[in-house]
Design a protein around this motif. Structure first.
Motif, PDB file in Angstrom:
ATOM      1  N   LYS A 152       0.848  -1.212   0.000  1.00 48.14           N
ATOM      2  CA  LYS A 152       0.000   0.000   0.000  1.00 48.14           C
ATOM      3  C   LYS A 152       0.882   1.260   0.000  1.00 48.14           C
ATOM      4  N   HIS A 153       2.032   1.176   0.652  1.00 47.15           N
ATOM      5  CA  HIS A 153       2.936   2.329   0.718  1.00 47.15           C
ATOM      6  C   HIS A 153       3.931   2.352  -0.433  1.00 47.15           C
ATOM      7  N   GLY A 154       3.746   1.436  -1.369  1.00 47.87           N
ATOM      8  CA  GLY A 154       4.591   1.432  -2.577  1.00 47.87           C
ATOM      9  C   GLY A 154       6.032   1.019  -2.319  1.00 47.87           C
ATOM     10  N   LEU A 155       6.300   0.308  -1.225  1.00 43.56           N
ATOM     11  CA  LEU A 155       7.683  -0.100  -0.945  1.00 43.56           C
ATOM     12  C   LEU A 155       8.041  -1.337  -1.762  1.00 43.56           C
ATOM     13  N   HIS A 156       9.263  -1.356  -2.230  1.00 46.27           N
ATOM     14  CA  HIS A 156       9.741  -2.525  -2.975  1.00 46.27           C
ATOM     15  C   HIS A 156      10.501  -3.439  -2.036  1.00 46.27           C
ATOM     16  N   TYR A 157      10.310  -4.741  -2.237  1.00 43.81           N
ATOM     17  CA  TYR A 157      10.956  -5.705  -1.357  1.00 43.81           C
ATOM     18  C   TYR A 157      11.330  -6.945  -2.157  1.00 43.81           C
ATOM     19  N   HIS A 158      12.129  -7.798  -1.521  1.00 41.10           N
ATOM     20  CA  HIS A 158      12.536  -9.037  -2.199  1.00 41.10           C
ATOM     21  C   HIS A 158      12.677 -10.152  -1.174  1.00 41.10           C
ATOM     22  N   GLU A 159      12.579 -11.386  -1.689  1.00 45.63           N
ATOM     23  CA  GLU A 159      12.836 -12.543  -0.830  1.00 45.63           C
ATOM     24  C   GLU A 159      14.311 -12.879  -0.953  1.00 45.63           C
ATOM     25  N   LYS A 160      15.005 -12.869   0.192  1.00 49.26           N
ATOM     26  CA  LYS A 160      16.444 -13.146   0.146  1.00 49.26           C
ATOM     27  C   LYS A 160      16.653 -14.659   0.066  1.00 49.26           C
ATOM     28  N   LYS A 161      16.115 -15.360   1.069  1.00 48.51           N
ATOM     29  CA  LYS A 161      16.143 -16.832   1.038  1.00 48.51           C
ATOM     30  C   LYS A 161      15.134 -17.318   2.072  1.00 48.51           C
ATOM     31  N   LEU A 162      14.723 -18.543   1.976  1.00 44.48           N
ATOM     32  CA  LEU A 162      13.877 -19.185   2.980  1.00 44.48           C
ATOM     33  C   LEU A 162      12.672 -18.338   3.396  1.00 44.48           C
ATOM     34  N   GLY A 163      12.092 -17.625   2.448  1.00 42.21           N
ATOM     35  CA  GLY A 163      10.881 -16.842   2.724  1.00 42.21           C
ATOM     36  C   GLY A 163      11.124 -15.514   3.407  1.00 42.21           C
ATOM     37  N   GLN A 164      12.406 -15.139   3.598  1.00 41.31           N
ATOM     38  CA  GLN A 164      12.727 -13.900   4.328  1.00 41.31           C
ATOM     39  C   GLN A 164      12.558 -12.680   3.429  1.00 41.31           C
ATOM     40  N   LEU A 165      11.641 -11.777   3.796  1.00 40.07           N
ATOM     41  CA  LEU A 165      11.386 -10.587   2.979  1.00 40.07           C
ATOM     42  C   LEU A 165      12.126  -9.370   3.533  1.00 40.07           C
TER      43      LEU A 165
END
Ligand code: FDA
Length: 399
Positions: A93-106
């Protein structure tokens, strides 16, 4: 601290960390007049340093079995009512970009600052007041069913609901303290003994000598203590061992309990040695082991066995010993790096004293405990923030 014309609020949240801010947002959205008191000069200091500055804000696999507590069922209700998907929706909702590093960790793509900014924005939208440099000194009840009185900087604030979100004991340098535990004890709540969690181990001198020269070396292991096993990396430090496998296992460790490391968790090394003895009798064990492990580490693991002959001259007994030297490396740490380096506090306000649906103290209506202060500790990998969001959310729905 900003001044207030009135020192009376519906809800006072003590602590502007992950749990406190989430709780304040939800209570504010319900139209409650909410004040957050923060001892430090700014909000969310632990969020800012988390995940190497990128904040591992949740885990795709967050579920009750990823938490340590005297009552492993306690976290179910809050985790079900505010899930990782709910927090991800807020981030989006706040337009932040994120990624999964490994093992489901965002993790945030840019900075943990974005998460603090998101929480502050939501607080503002929900009409929440935040006072920084405002360390709560005490919480008392005016009368049996009267409001609470929170003392801060010599002033008194009255509120029928008080939420304690002051965290645990880890990283005293950042201001961590036992405020929550003092309030809990004073109010007659049960406490579960506390210890540092997600923390590196330190070695006895003899183990330090044994692993000398390995500082900085890491390897994929299965680390076991008691019945608990974690499969991740171990990292040798100049004082002991760290790395995800070790941090994970530390939350389960009891003093003097051995830790057993399997440096070839995917290999049946004994069968491999036996097969190699037949196929290549002139071969060397170190050559074989160096196929899987850094040479320095392979040499160190075999060192206690002295001069190992060519494979063809290795007896079955010696092959068993070599296998154990690689797959059953026993370490008995002399302790941990303590709260100075621990990511979390294991134990805390006992779940037996709290409602799992609301986080309210059973014997003290209107008093809530959330986040790290409670005896619910997540595994490494975003689980602790998810507990902060979930427990903060349910308290905010009820306070
Ligand atoms: P938290 O400690 O965050 O907040 C408590 C607040 O209360 C603080 O702001 C404090 O100043 C304030 N306070 C204390 N006493 C007060 C008083 N008397 N009056 C007013 N205010 C007071 N977890 C995770 O899921 N992913 C990650 O990436 C990381 N990374 C990480 C890195 C490092 C270095 C550490 C130390 C920890 C993590 N964690 C983590 C764990 C995570 O930071 C932790 O579980 C949460 O911050 C707990 O949130 P709380 O809001 O409960 O406490």
């Amino acid at each position: 601290m900003s001044s207030s014309s009135s020192h009376s609020f519906d809800v006072v949240v003590i602590g502007a960390g992950a749990a406190g801010l989430m709780c304040a947002i939800e209570a504010g959205k319900r139209g409650r007049r909410v004040l957050v008191l923060e001892k430090a000069e700014k909000t969310g200091k632990k969020i800012l340093i988390s995940g190497g500055g990128r904040c591992n804000f949740t885990n795709l696999f967050a579920a009750p079995d990823r938490y340590v507590s005297n009552n492993r069922h306690f976290c179910k209700s809050a985790l079900a009512r505010y899930t990782q998907r709910d927090f991800i929706a807020l981030v989006e909702k706040h337009g932040l970009h994120y990624h999964e590093k490994k093992l489901g960790q965002l993790f945030c793509d840019s900075s943990a600052k974005d998460i603090v900014a998101l929480l502050e924005q939501e607080c503002q939208d929900a009409g929440v007041r935040i006072w920084c440099n405002a360390g709560a000194e005490d919480v008392t009840r005016m009368a049996e069913d009267g409001p609470f009185r929170v003392t801060v900087n010599g002033e008194a604030i009255l509120a029928p609901s008080v939420v304690i979100a002051t965290g645990g004991l880890s990283i005293p340098k950042l201001g961590a303290n036992d405020f929550a535990f003092r309030v809990a004890r004073k109010c007659g709540l049960e406490m579960t003994p506390t210890m540092p969690g997600l923390v590196p181990f330190t070695f006895e001198e003899v183990d330090q000598k044994r692993f000398e020269g390995l500082t900085g070396v890491s390897a994929d292991v299965a680390a076991k203590t008691g019945k608990t096993i974690f499969r991740e990396n171990v990292l040798f430090t100049h004082r002991g061992v760290s790395g995800p496998a070790i941090l994970q296992i530390s939350s389960f460790w009891k003093p003097e309990q051995p830790i057993i490391l399997d440096f070839l968790p995917d290999e049946d090394f004994q069968s491999l040695l036996l097969a190699e003895r037949k196929a290549n009798p002139k071969g060397r064990v170190i050559r074989l082991l160096s196929r899987f492990l850094a040479n320095r580490l392979a040499e160190k693991l075999l060192e206690p066995l002295g001069n190992i002959p060519e494979l063809g001259n290795c007896s079955d007994k010696l092959i068993r010993k070599i296998t154990a030297a690689v797959k059953e490396v026993t370490i008995v740490p002399n302790g941990t790096e303590g709260y100075r380096k621990a990511e979390v506090t294991v134990g805390g306000v006992s779940t037996s004293s709290l409602s799992s649906r609301t986080m309210e103290a059973k014997q003290v209506p209107g008093l809530y405990f959330i986040g790290e202060a409670v005896d619910v500790t997540g595994f490494l990998g975003g689980y602790n923030f998810q507990w902060a969001w979930s427990s903060g959310f349910v308290a905010g729905q009820n306070a």
